[in-house]
Design a protein around this motif. Structure first.
Motif, PDB file in Angstrom:
ATOM      1  N   GLY A  66      44.312 -29.991 -33.355  1.00 30.30           N
ATOM      2  CA  GLY A  66      43.981 -31.420 -33.355  1.00 30.30           C
ATOM      3  C   GLY A  66      42.536 -31.678 -33.735  1.00 30.30           C
ATOM      4  O   GLY A  66      42.237 -32.598 -34.495  1.00 30.30           O
ATOM      5  N   ALA A  67      41.623 -30.860 -33.231  1.00 32.75           N
ATOM      6  CA  ALA A  67      40.207 -31.020 -33.568  1.00 32.75           C
ATOM      7  C   ALA A  67      39.958 -30.773 -35.048  1.00 32.75           C
ATOM      8  O   ALA A  67      39.077 -31.389 -35.653  1.00 32.75           O
ATOM      9  N   ALA A  68      40.759 -29.891 -35.639  1.00 32.70           N
ATOM     10  CA  ALA A  68      40.598 -29.560 -37.064  1.00 32.70           C
ATOM     11  C   ALA A  68      41.114 -30.666 -37.979  1.00 32.70           C
ATOM     12  O   ALA A  68      40.913 -30.606 -39.191  1.00 32.70           O
ATOM     13  N   GLY A  69      41.772 -31.675 -37.413  1.00 31.52           N
ATOM     14  CA  GLY A  69      42.202 -32.801 -38.229  1.00 31.52           C
ATOM     15  C   GLY A  69      43.698 -32.955 -38.423  1.00 31.52           C
ATOM     16  O   GLY A  69      44.144 -33.890 -39.079  1.00 31.52           O
ATOM     17  N   ILE A  70      44.490 -32.046 -37.872  1.00 31.75           N
ATOM     18  CA  ILE A  70      45.945 -32.187 -37.950  1.00 31.75           C
ATOM     19  C   ILE A  70      46.352 -33.217 -36.893  1.00 31.75           C
ATOM     20  O   ILE A  70      46.000 -33.056 -35.719  1.00 31.75           O
ATOM     21  N   PRO A  71      47.076 -34.257 -37.247  1.00 30.05           N
ATOM     22  CA  PRO A  71      47.368 -35.344 -36.288  1.00 30.05           C
ATOM     23  C   PRO A  71      48.420 -34.980 -35.237  1.00 30.05           C
ATOM     24  O   PRO A  71      49.549 -35.435 -35.282  1.00 30.05           O
ATOM     25  N   VAL A  72      48.012 -34.170 -34.268  1.00 35.29           N
ATOM     26  CA  VAL A  72      48.921 -33.728 -33.219  1.00 35.29           C
ATOM     27  C   VAL A  72      48.649 -34.402 -31.879  1.00 35.29           C
ATOM     28  O   VAL A  72      49.442 -34.267 -30.947  1.00 35.29           O
ATOM     29  N   ALA A  78      43.827 -37.443 -34.557  1.00 35.52           N
ATOM     30  CA  ALA A  78      43.266 -36.105 -34.734  1.00 35.52           C
ATOM     31  C   ALA A  78      41.759 -36.206 -34.851  1.00 35.52           C
ATOM     32  O   ALA A  78      41.206 -37.281 -35.027  1.00 35.52           O
ATOM     33  N   GLY A  79      41.112 -35.054 -34.792  1.00 37.78           N
ATOM     34  CA  GLY A  79      39.682 -34.974 -35.030  1.00 37.78           C
ATOM     35  C   GLY A  79      38.855 -34.848 -33.763  1.00 37.78           C
ATOM     36  O   GLY A  79      39.313 -35.121 -32.656  1.00 37.78           O
ATOM     37  N   VAL A  80      37.623 -34.457 -33.975  1.00 37.64           N
ATOM     38  CA  VAL A  80      36.679 -34.279 -32.878  1.00 37.64           C
ATOM     39  C   VAL A  80      36.398 -35.617 -32.194  1.00 37.64           C
ATOM     40  O   VAL A  80      36.156 -35.660 -30.983  1.00 37.64           O
ATOM     41  N   SER A  81      36.467 -36.708 -32.944  1.00 41.21           N
ATOM     42  CA  SER A  81      36.208 -38.024 -32.353  1.00 41.21           C
ATOM     43  C   SER A  81      37.174 -38.329 -31.206  1.00 41.21           C
ATOM     44  O   SER A  81      36.803 -38.994 -30.237  1.00 41.21           O
ATOM     45  N   VAL A  84      35.928 -36.419 -28.051  1.00 38.27           N
ATOM     46  CA  VAL A  84      34.741 -36.978 -27.383  1.00 38.27           C
ATOM     47  C   VAL A  84      34.963 -38.425 -26.974  1.00 38.27           C
ATOM     48  O   VAL A  84      34.098 -39.036 -26.354  1.00 38.27           O
ATOM     49  N   GLY A  85      36.124 -38.987 -27.307  1.00 40.18           N
ATOM     50  CA  GLY A  85      36.451 -40.360 -26.939  1.00 40.18           C
ATOM     51  C   GLY A  85      36.984 -40.452 -25.515  1.00 40.18           C
ATOM     52  O   GLY A  85      37.010 -39.468 -24.774  1.00 40.18           O
ATOM     53  N   PRO A  86      37.435 -41.643 -25.129  1.00 38.72           N
ATOM     54  CA  PRO A  86      37.895 -41.877 -23.755  1.00 38.72           C
ATOM     55  C   PRO A  86      39.030 -40.974 -23.289  1.00 38.72           C
ATOM     56  O   PRO A  86      39.111 -40.658 -22.106  1.00 38.72           O
ATOM     57  N   THR A  87      39.905 -40.530 -24.181  1.00 41.01           N
ATOM     58  CA  THR A  87      41.021 -39.676 -23.761  1.00 41.01           C
ATOM     59  C   THR A  87      40.711 -38.177 -23.897  1.00 41.01           C
ATOM     60  O   THR A  87      41.546 -37.346 -23.549  1.00 41.01           O
ATOM     61  N   GLY A  88      39.543 -37.842 -24.370  1.00 42.80           N
ATOM     62  CA  GLY A  88      39.177 -36.447 -24.568  1.00 42.80           C
ATOM     63  C   GLY A  88      39.206 -35.616 -23.305  1.00 42.80           C
ATOM     64  O   GLY A  88      39.550 -34.431 -23.337  1.00 42.80           O
ATOM     65  N   VAL A 136      33.020 -41.982 -17.847  1.00 40.98           N
ATOM     66  CA  VAL A 136      31.767 -41.766 -18.574  1.00 40.98           C
ATOM     67  C   VAL A 136      31.892 -42.249 -20.024  1.00 40.98           C
ATOM     68  O   VAL A 136      31.050 -43.006 -20.513  1.00 40.98           O
ATOM     69  N   ALA A 137      32.951 -41.815 -20.716  1.00 39.87           N
ATOM     70  CA  ALA A 137      33.095 -42.124 -22.150  1.00 39.87           C
ATOM     71  C   ALA A 137      33.300 -43.614 -22.417  1.00 39.87           C
ATOM     72  O   ALA A 137      32.841 -44.129 -23.437  1.00 39.87           O
TER      73      ALA A 137
END
Length: 187
Positions: A66-72, A78-81, A84-88, A136-137
């Motif tokens: 998921g972090a690499a960009g595959i929409p899982v 997907a993505g690092v965002s 680091v977002g509210p659901t991270g 926090v986020a």
């Protein structure tokens, strides 16, 4: 079967469970802050069936994919965002949750009762860590974070813990009987 073949089989099963988590994440019930998803059920299944080592590895693989960009992630995100977002916090909490469930079952026994105990505690680990991160986020008060990130998930979490325990032990026993899954003693 050689040790290399057994390890390869477990790596394939681990990758399969990472994919199952990604598919189950798409089953969502939208809520204002954090959706209810099927991925927590899949996390419980992975840890109950595979144990601490491979269950945790399947979750780590899922997070990396998921972090690499595959929409899982939930809702095809997907993505690092997302991490680091509210659901991270919920996503990262899946790692210690899977480890705990598998570890608890390995230290006790792979029974439905023990799996239920482990999955309920795992649910509380996920909700606690996820709620702290959400506070926090999203710059929420503790009351808002608890009301939006913990309370709505308790009943559904218990239902998923029951399902993960029952289905997980059933599938695990059948995979072991078919000699398709390594037991802890031979891992």
């Amino acid at each position: 079967m050689t040790n290399e073949q057994r390890r390869l089989r477990m790596m394939i099963i681990t990758a399969l469970f990472a994919a199952i988590i990604g598919v189950m994440a798409q089953i969502t019930i939208p809520l204002p802050l954090v959706p209810i998803t099927g991925q927590t059920l899949a996390i419980g299944l992975a840890a109950t069936i595979l144990g601490a080592r491979y269950g945790t590895l399947s979750v780590i693989l899922y997070v990396i994919i998921g972090a690499a960009g595959i929409p899982v992630f939930a809702e095809m995100k997907a993505g690092v965002s997302v991490l680091v977002g509210p659901t991270g916090g919920y996503l990262f909490s899946f790692i210690p949750t899977a480890f705990f469930i598998g570890w608890f079952l390995e230290k006790t026994s792979f029974t439905i009762k023990n799996a239920l105990i482990a999955n309920i505690i795992g649910m509380l680990i996920t909700l606690t860590l996820g709620t702290v991160w959400l506070k926090v986020a999203a710059s929420l008060s503790w009351t808002e974070a608890f009301a939006g990130g913990f309370t709505p998930f308790i009943i559904v979490g218990i239902i998923k813990a029951i399902l993960a325990s029952w289905i997980g032990i059933l599938v695990r026993n059948r995979l072991i009987s078919a000699n398709l899954l390594l037991t802890i003693k031979s891992a």
